[in-house]
Motif scaffolding. Structure first.
Motif, PDB file in Angstrom:
ATOM      1  N   UNK A   1      -6.421 -10.690 -23.367  1.00  0.00           N
ATOM      2  CA  UNK A   1      -6.506 -11.865 -22.512  1.00  0.00           C
ATOM      3  C   UNK A   1      -6.152 -11.522 -21.069  1.00  0.00           C
ATOM      4  N   UNK A   2      -6.567 -12.416 -20.177  1.00  0.00           N
ATOM      5  CA  UNK A   2      -6.200 -12.331 -18.764  1.00  0.00           C
ATOM      6  C   UNK A   2      -5.166 -13.416 -18.503  1.00  0.00           C
ATOM      7  N   UNK A   3      -4.011 -13.048 -17.961  1.00  0.00           N
ATOM      8  CA  UNK A   3      -2.979 -14.025 -17.622  1.00  0.00           C
ATOM      9  C   UNK A   3      -2.659 -13.878 -16.141  1.00  0.00           C
ATOM     10  N   UNK A   4      -2.785 -14.977 -15.385  1.00  0.00           N
ATOM     11  CA  UNK A   4      -2.406 -14.940 -13.971  1.00  0.00           C
ATOM     12  C   UNK A   4      -1.068 -15.661 -13.820  1.00  0.00           C
ATOM     13  N   UNK A   5      -0.170 -15.069 -13.051  1.00  0.00           N
ATOM     14  CA  UNK A   5       1.228 -15.524 -13.044  1.00  0.00           C
ATOM     15  C   UNK A   5       1.581 -16.319 -11.795  1.00  0.00           C
ATOM     16  N   UNK A   6       2.548 -17.227 -11.976  1.00  0.00           N
ATOM     17  CA  UNK A   6       3.028 -18.071 -10.891  1.00  0.00           C
ATOM     18  C   UNK A   6       4.422 -17.637 -10.466  1.00  0.00           C
ATOM     19  N   UNK A   7       4.947 -18.267  -9.421  1.00  0.00           N
ATOM     20  CA  UNK A   7       6.215 -17.839  -8.812  1.00  0.00           C
ATOM     21  C   UNK A   7       7.419 -17.930  -9.735  1.00  0.00           C
ATOM     22  N   UNK A   8       7.452 -18.933 -10.597  1.00  0.00           N
ATOM     23  CA  UNK A   8       8.662 -19.171 -11.386  1.00  0.00           C
ATOM     24  C   UNK A   8       8.722 -18.371 -12.676  1.00  0.00           C
ATOM     25  N   UNK A   9       7.813 -17.430 -12.864  1.00  0.00           N
ATOM     26  CA  UNK A   9       7.823 -16.631 -14.095  1.00  0.00           C
ATOM     27  C   UNK A   9       9.054 -15.741 -14.183  1.00  0.00           C
ATOM     28  N   UNK A  10       9.410 -15.080 -13.082  1.00  0.00           N
ATOM     29  CA  UNK A  10      10.572 -14.174 -13.096  1.00  0.00           C
ATOM     30  C   UNK A  10      10.995 -13.827 -11.670  1.00  0.00           C
ATOM     31  N   UNK A  11      12.048 -13.044 -11.573  1.00  0.00           N
ATOM     32  CA  UNK A  11      12.530 -12.520 -10.295  1.00  0.00           C
ATOM     33  C   UNK A  11      12.333 -11.007 -10.319  1.00  0.00           C
ATOM     34  N   UNK A  12      11.395 -10.466  -9.554  1.00  0.00           N
ATOM     35  CA  UNK A  12      11.128  -9.023  -9.610  1.00  0.00           C
ATOM     36  C   UNK A  12      12.351  -8.193  -9.233  1.00  0.00           C
ATOM     37  N   UNK A  13      12.494  -7.060  -9.900  1.00  0.00           N
ATOM     38  CA  UNK A  13      13.607  -6.147  -9.644  1.00  0.00           C
ATOM     39  C   UNK A  13      13.346  -5.297  -8.400  1.00  0.00           C
ATOM     40  N   UNK A  14      14.416  -4.782  -7.841  1.00  0.00           N
ATOM     41  CA  UNK A  14      14.297  -3.815  -6.754  1.00  0.00           C
ATOM     42  C   UNK A  14      14.203  -2.420  -7.365  1.00  0.00           C
ATOM     43  N   UNK A  15      13.372  -1.595  -6.798  1.00  0.00           N
ATOM     44  CA  UNK A  15      13.252  -0.226  -7.287  1.00  0.00           C
ATOM     45  C   UNK A  15      14.470   0.583  -6.835  1.00  0.00           C
ATOM     46  N   UNK A  16      15.100   1.268  -7.766  1.00  0.00           N
ATOM     47  CA  UNK A  16      16.266   2.089  -7.422  1.00  0.00           C
ATOM     48  C   UNK A  16      15.797   3.393  -6.779  1.00  0.00           C
ATOM     49  N   UNK A  17      16.696   4.053  -6.048  1.00  0.00           N
ATOM     50  CA  UNK A  17      16.350   5.308  -5.383  1.00  0.00           C
ATOM     51  C   UNK A  17      15.885   6.373  -6.382  1.00  0.00           C
ATOM     52  N   UNK A  18      16.585   6.564  -7.527  1.00  0.00           N
ATOM     53  CA  UNK A  18      16.089   7.550  -8.508  1.00  0.00           C
ATOM     54  C   UNK A  18      14.676   7.231  -8.989  1.00  0.00           C
ATOM     55  N   UNK A  19      14.377   5.935  -9.206  1.00  0.00           N
ATOM     56  CA  UNK A  19      13.041   5.558  -9.668  1.00  0.00           C
ATOM     57  C   UNK A  19      11.986   5.738  -8.587  1.00  0.00           C
ATOM     58  N   UNK A  20      12.394   5.555  -7.332  1.00  0.00           N
ATOM     59  CA  UNK A  20      11.468   5.801  -6.219  1.00  0.00           C
ATOM     60  C   UNK A  20      11.100   7.286  -6.176  1.00  0.00           C
ATOM     61  N   UNK A  21      12.083   8.135  -6.417  1.00  0.00           N
ATOM     62  CA  UNK A  21      11.833   9.586  -6.440  1.00  0.00           C
ATOM     63  C   UNK A  21      10.953   9.961  -7.640  1.00  0.00           C
ATOM     64  N   UNK A  22      11.226   9.359  -8.794  1.00  0.00           N
ATOM     65  CA  UNK A  22      10.426   9.642 -10.000  1.00  0.00           C
ATOM     66  C   UNK A  22       8.982   9.186  -9.819  1.00  0.00           C
ATOM     67  N   UNK A  23       8.798   8.083  -9.072  1.00  0.00           N
ATOM     68  CA  UNK A  23       7.460   7.524  -8.886  1.00  0.00           C
ATOM     69  C   UNK A  23       6.525   8.510  -8.199  1.00  0.00           C
ATOM     70  N   UNK A  24       7.090   9.385  -7.374  1.00  0.00           N
ATOM     71  CA  UNK A  24       6.273  10.371  -6.656  1.00  0.00           C
ATOM     72  C   UNK A  24       5.614  11.366  -7.603  1.00  0.00           C
ATOM     73  N   UNK A  25       6.186  11.507  -8.805  1.00  0.00           N
ATOM     74  CA  UNK A  25       5.658  12.478  -9.774  1.00  0.00           C
ATOM     75  C   UNK A  25       4.799  11.818 -10.852  1.00  0.00           C
ATOM     76  N   UNK A  26       4.752  10.486 -10.843  1.00  0.00           N
ATOM     77  CA  UNK A  26       3.944   9.796 -11.847  1.00  0.00           C
ATOM     78  C   UNK A  26       2.461   9.892 -11.487  1.00  0.00           C
ATOM     79  N   UNK A  27       1.572   9.895 -12.498  1.00  0.00           N
ATOM     80  CA  UNK A  27       0.126  10.067 -12.225  1.00  0.00           C
ATOM     81  C   UNK A  27      -0.465   8.921 -11.406  1.00  0.00           C
ATOM     82  N   UNK A  28      -1.222   9.287 -10.376  1.00  0.00           N
ATOM     83  CA  UNK A  28      -1.960   8.308  -9.583  1.00  0.00           C
ATOM     84  C   UNK A  28      -3.378   8.845  -9.428  1.00  0.00           C
ATOM     85  N   UNK A  29      -4.295   8.249 -10.161  1.00  0.00           N
ATOM     86  CA  UNK A  29      -5.691   8.692 -10.168  1.00  0.00           C
ATOM     87  C   UNK A  29      -6.463   7.951  -9.075  1.00  0.00           C
TER      88      UNK A  29
END
Length: 266
Positions: free
Chosen positions: A190-218
């Motif tokens: 299914x396709x679900x489109x989300x509204x503002x009150x669904x959740x509060x997005x988390x902040x990316x931590x510094x370790x995760x920002x560093x890990x993100x650089x090594x994750x695959x991006x095609x």
């Protein structure tokens, strides 16, 4: 799975979740219109992930943390600079990303139908069980891509979601509608489109920002999917909102009533 006393429980395998994300002007930035009225000025303007898409990424991560998803794929369609937006999604918790370069000029906005067609091709290749998308982008407020995508795929859709739960091969979605809240059950995929009150997005931590650089991006192009992104709409003119007129202080209730009558309010 068969239990010792003969009862059989159907096990539901975790699914892949695909999340489209868009690069837009940061919502804290005051938007400026170009002097010639041809559009919004993006020169030296801070860009970030569309807030509704950020909520969709967060919900996908929560589904994975709950054991209801096993992979999160973030997809962005636009200019090369959208890599930064995808890295943000990866830093938040997405597993890999796909960038579809469909424009060279940052001022060119890929229209919803072209985006939906590209996403359809990506989905056919990736085979996700659920697509979580922002209900709209804050730059053009089209609120159309999710609905178009559902139509092209022939999938169930649930829009304006303020709550999402996966139950077996279905999704139970609470929608925000004019009359309040509506809860529906849709079959997956299914396709679900989300509204503002669904959740509060988390902040990316510094370790995760560093890990993100090594994750695959095609990286792909619109041509790879055989989609024509030539605009079907022409922007005739863009103008600043009309300046709000200054208020007026009145000396008495009678004077206030008189002013309101002049304005046709009472």
């Amino acid at each position: 799975m068969a239990l010792p006393w003969g009862r059989v429980i159907k096990e539901t395998a975790p699914m892949k979740v695909l999340v489209p994300v868009k690069r837009v002007i940061d919502y804290n930035v005051k938007v400026r219109v170009r002097a010639d009225g041809s559009g919004v000025d993006l020169a030296n303007v801070k860009m970030s992930m569309n807030p509704f898409d950020e909520i969709a990424v967060e919900e996908a991560i929560r589904l994975k943390e709950a054991g209801k998803a096993d992979e999160i794929v973030a997809v962005s369609i636009g200019v090369k600079q959208a890599q930064e937006t995808l890295r943000t999604a990866l830093a938040m918790g997405a597993d890999r990303a796909i960038l579809v370069v469909a424009a060279d000029d940052v001022h060119q906005d890929i229209e919803p139908l072209a985006v939906a067609k590209i996403l359809k091709a990506v989905i056919e290749a990736e085979q996700p069980g659920l697509v979580l998308a922002g209900k709209q982008a804050i730059d053009n407020d089209m609120n159309a891509t999710g609905q178009m995508l559902a139509a092209l795929l022939g999938w169930s859709q649930a829009t304006f979601a303020s709550e999402v739960d996966i139950e077996g091969d279905s999704a139970v979605v609470t929608r925000e509608v004019d009359g309040g809240l509506q809860t529906i059950k849709v079959k997956l995929p299914a396709i679900v489109t989300v509204d503002l009150r669904l959740n509060e997005p988390r902040y990316a931590s510094l370790p995760n920002i560093m890990k993100a650089k090594k994750k695959p991006l095609e990286e792909k192009t619109a041509d790879d999917y055989g989609v024509d992104v030539t605009p079907r709409l022409e922007i005739l003119k863009t103008t600043e909102p009309e300046a709000r007129k200054a208020g007026e202080i009145v000396g008495s209730v009678d004077e206030l009533v008189a002013k309101l009558k002049e304005a046709g309010v009472v």
